[in-house]
Design a protein around this motif. Structure first.
Motif, PDB file in Angstrom:
ATOM      1  N   PHE A 142      37.746  35.495  29.656  1.00  0.00           N
ATOM      2  CA  PHE A 142      37.706  36.961  29.700  1.00  0.00           C
ATOM      3  C   PHE A 142      36.270  37.470  29.580  1.00  0.00           C
ATOM      4  O   PHE A 142      35.845  38.350  30.339  1.00  0.00           O
ATOM      5  CB  PHE A 142      38.561  37.543  28.575  1.00  0.00           C
ATOM      6  CG  PHE A 142      38.362  39.015  28.357  1.00  0.00           C
ATOM      7  CD1 PHE A 142      38.948  39.949  29.197  1.00  0.00           C
ATOM      8  CD2 PHE A 142      37.558  39.472  27.320  1.00  0.00           C
ATOM      9  CE1 PHE A 142      38.745  41.310  29.008  1.00  0.00           C
ATOM     10  CE2 PHE A 142      37.353  40.830  27.123  1.00  0.00           C
ATOM     11  CZ  PHE A 142      37.939  41.740  27.970  1.00  0.00           C
ATOM     12  N   ILE A 143      35.505  36.923  28.633  1.00  0.00           N
ATOM     13  CA  ILE A 143      34.131  37.361  28.424  1.00  0.00           C
ATOM     14  C   ILE A 143      33.278  37.039  29.646  1.00  0.00           C
ATOM     15  O   ILE A 143      32.459  37.853  30.097  1.00  0.00           O
ATOM     16  CB  ILE A 143      33.555  36.708  27.158  1.00  0.00           C
ATOM     17  CG1 ILE A 143      34.309  37.221  25.923  1.00  0.00           C
ATOM     18  CG2 ILE A 143      32.060  36.984  27.030  1.00  0.00           C
ATOM     19  CD1 ILE A 143      34.015  36.450  24.664  1.00  0.00           C
ATOM     20  N   ARG A 144      33.465  35.839  30.205  1.00  0.00           N
ATOM     21  CA  ARG A 144      32.680  35.432  31.366  1.00  0.00           C
ATOM     22  C   ARG A 144      32.939  36.349  32.557  1.00  0.00           C
ATOM     23  O   ARG A 144      32.001  36.813  33.227  1.00  0.00           O
ATOM     24  CB  ARG A 144      33.007  33.980  31.736  1.00  0.00           C
ATOM     25  CG  ARG A 144      32.314  33.491  33.012  1.00  0.00           C
ATOM     26  CD  ARG A 144      32.575  32.012  33.235  1.00  0.00           C
ATOM     27  NE  ARG A 144      33.996  31.717  33.268  1.00  0.00           N
ATOM     28  CZ  ARG A 144      34.789  31.888  34.337  1.00  0.00           C
ATOM     29  NH1 ARG A 144      34.273  32.385  35.455  1.00  0.00           N
ATOM     30  NH2 ARG A 144      36.068  31.581  34.290  1.00  0.00           N
ATOM     31  N   ILE A 145      34.221  36.643  32.829  1.00  0.00           N
ATOM     32  CA  ILE A 145      34.553  37.500  33.966  1.00  0.00           C
ATOM     33  C   ILE A 145      34.103  38.932  33.714  1.00  0.00           C
ATOM     34  O   ILE A 145      33.632  39.624  34.625  1.00  0.00           O
ATOM     35  CB  ILE A 145      36.060  37.438  34.268  1.00  0.00           C
ATOM     36  CG1 ILE A 145      36.459  36.015  34.682  1.00  0.00           C
ATOM     37  CG2 ILE A 145      36.445  38.434  35.353  1.00  0.00           C
ATOM     38  CD1 ILE A 145      37.938  35.849  34.961  1.00  0.00           C
ATOM     39  N   ALA A 146      34.221  39.413  32.473  1.00  0.00           N
ATOM     40  CA  ALA A 146      33.789  40.774  32.148  1.00  0.00           C
ATOM     41  C   ALA A 146      32.292  40.929  32.412  1.00  0.00           C
ATOM     42  O   ALA A 146      31.847  41.926  32.989  1.00  0.00           O
ATOM     43  CB  ALA A 146      34.115  41.091  30.693  1.00  0.00           C
TER      44      ALA A 146
END
Length: 376
Positions: A142-146
């Protein structure tokens, strides 16, 4: 020569990774009304652990990128008739990465969660939050895609980002403007302009001498009064001139009951602050409602940077207003000092007679206002 080229390539790779890591997130405490404060606190703590585990927690006092959490229960089952009731809670945890300055939502993810515990529904929900694993790869993803979505947004809207940062700068919101430009990477065409603007912002960030400036402004007012007194002493009708300021003082006194006549109900969740609504007025030319308030830190501690939020507002007809804003994200509250604070409702298309409910946040304190009339 080969070693030099390898060094340059590795250096560029490190810079690229550093640029990505500069995007950090602030966790907003869940404002859901269908969960208890204890559950909201547990969720807030767990998500902060997740962010720290992934090196994504905002280290800056000011930060423009945030994550809004929400829990939606899909099923709650309680077994009765046993020696002890067992509650099983199933649901979804939704995380939304957004920009707290302009409200842009970059990415969202829904994660199934589950928990069971002896006792109440609240106990089951707390267990459900406790079962969240901070090492779960779904949060890393989630953090990477955000971060990736933020990069893509800035690349596609570079000019708009610069205009917004310039407006924040002109409004004196220097820290927000500077951090708003953090995600402009060197690969973007507007990087040079963004870098120049950041340098200008840094040069204009006020130092800690700002309170002295306020004192100077107050001192300047006093000589003006003294000059008036000296002019009054020369004419004969000194008493007549002295009598004139008396009604001026009466008018000033009359203004204070205006805030008292608002006839609104105010409740505060902690004993750290007192909160008073000075005025609530609307302006159709600006399509805006302004709530002028006075906040006092009544403790013996100094609160250097308290996050201030305008969480929700409803009209007397029960219509929820969504365009909410305030003066910056943070404010300093020294011990036993009253600070002014304005809250804004924008995009107003009609003369709303009053607000049935308003919710504000000052640090860990929640302020609720009911039956607040609006003056036009």
């Amino acid at each position: 020569m080969k070693r030099l080229l390898l060094f340059v390539v590795s250096g560029l790779t490190a810079l690229s990774g550093f640029s990505q890591e500069k995007i950090q997130f602030h966790i907003n405490r869940s404002a859901q009304e269908n969960i208890t404060g204890k559950v909201a606190d547990a969720l807030d703590l767990k998500l902060k652990q997740v962010m720290n585990r992934n090196s994504a927690a905002a280290a800056d006092v000011y930060n423009v990128f945030a994550i809004d959490p929400a829990i939606e229960l899909t099923d709650v089952v309680s077994t009765e008739g046993l020696v002890q009731n067992v509650s099983v809670a199933q649901g979804n945890l939704t995380l939304i990465a957004r920009n707290m300055v302009d409200g842009t939502m970059y990415y969202s993810a829904t994660i199934p969660v589950k928990g069971d515990a002896l006792g109440s529904k609240e106990s089951a929900m707390l267990k459900m939050i406790s079962n969240i694993k901070v090492t779960d790869a779904v949060y890393t993803r989630f953090i990477r895609i955000a971060r990736q979505k933020i990069d893509e947004y800035y690349a596609a809207n570079c000019g708009t980002v610069l205009q917004k940062a310039q407006r924040l700068f002109e409004e004196g919101r220097y820290e927000e403007a500077q951090l708003y430009l953090k995600a402009v990477s060197p690969s973007l065409p507007c990087y040079e302009e963004a870098n120049m603007l950041r340098q200008e912002i840094v040069r204009n960030i006020p130092t800690n001498t700002s309170p002295d400036t306020v004192v100077v402004e107050q001192v300047v007012e006093k000589p003006v009064i003294v000059v008036i007194d000296r002019v009054v002493e020369k004419p004969v009708p000194v008493e007549q001139v002295v009598e004139k300021p008396v009604p001026v003082e009466e008018k000033t006194v009359d203004r204070e009951p205006v805030a008292e006549k608002l006839d609104c109900e105010i409740s505060i969740s902690t004993q750290d602050y007192t909160f008073k609504v000075l005025k609530c007025f609307g302006d159709m030319t600006q399509k805006r409602i302004t709530i002028q308030a006075a906040v006092t830190n009544v403790t013996d501690r100094n609160f250097d940077q308290e996050r201030v939020e305008f969480r929700s507002a409803f009209t007397t007809d029960g219509v929820k207003l969504n365009s909410l804003d305030t003066d910056g994200l943070y404010q300093e509250y020294p011990s036993r000092v009253t600070r002014p604070r304005n809250f804004y409702i924008t995009g107003v298309n009609s003369k709303i007679p009053g607000l049935s409910f308003v919710k504000l946040g000052i640090g860990g304190t929640t302020v609720e206002i009911r039956n607040l009339p609006v003056q036009w």
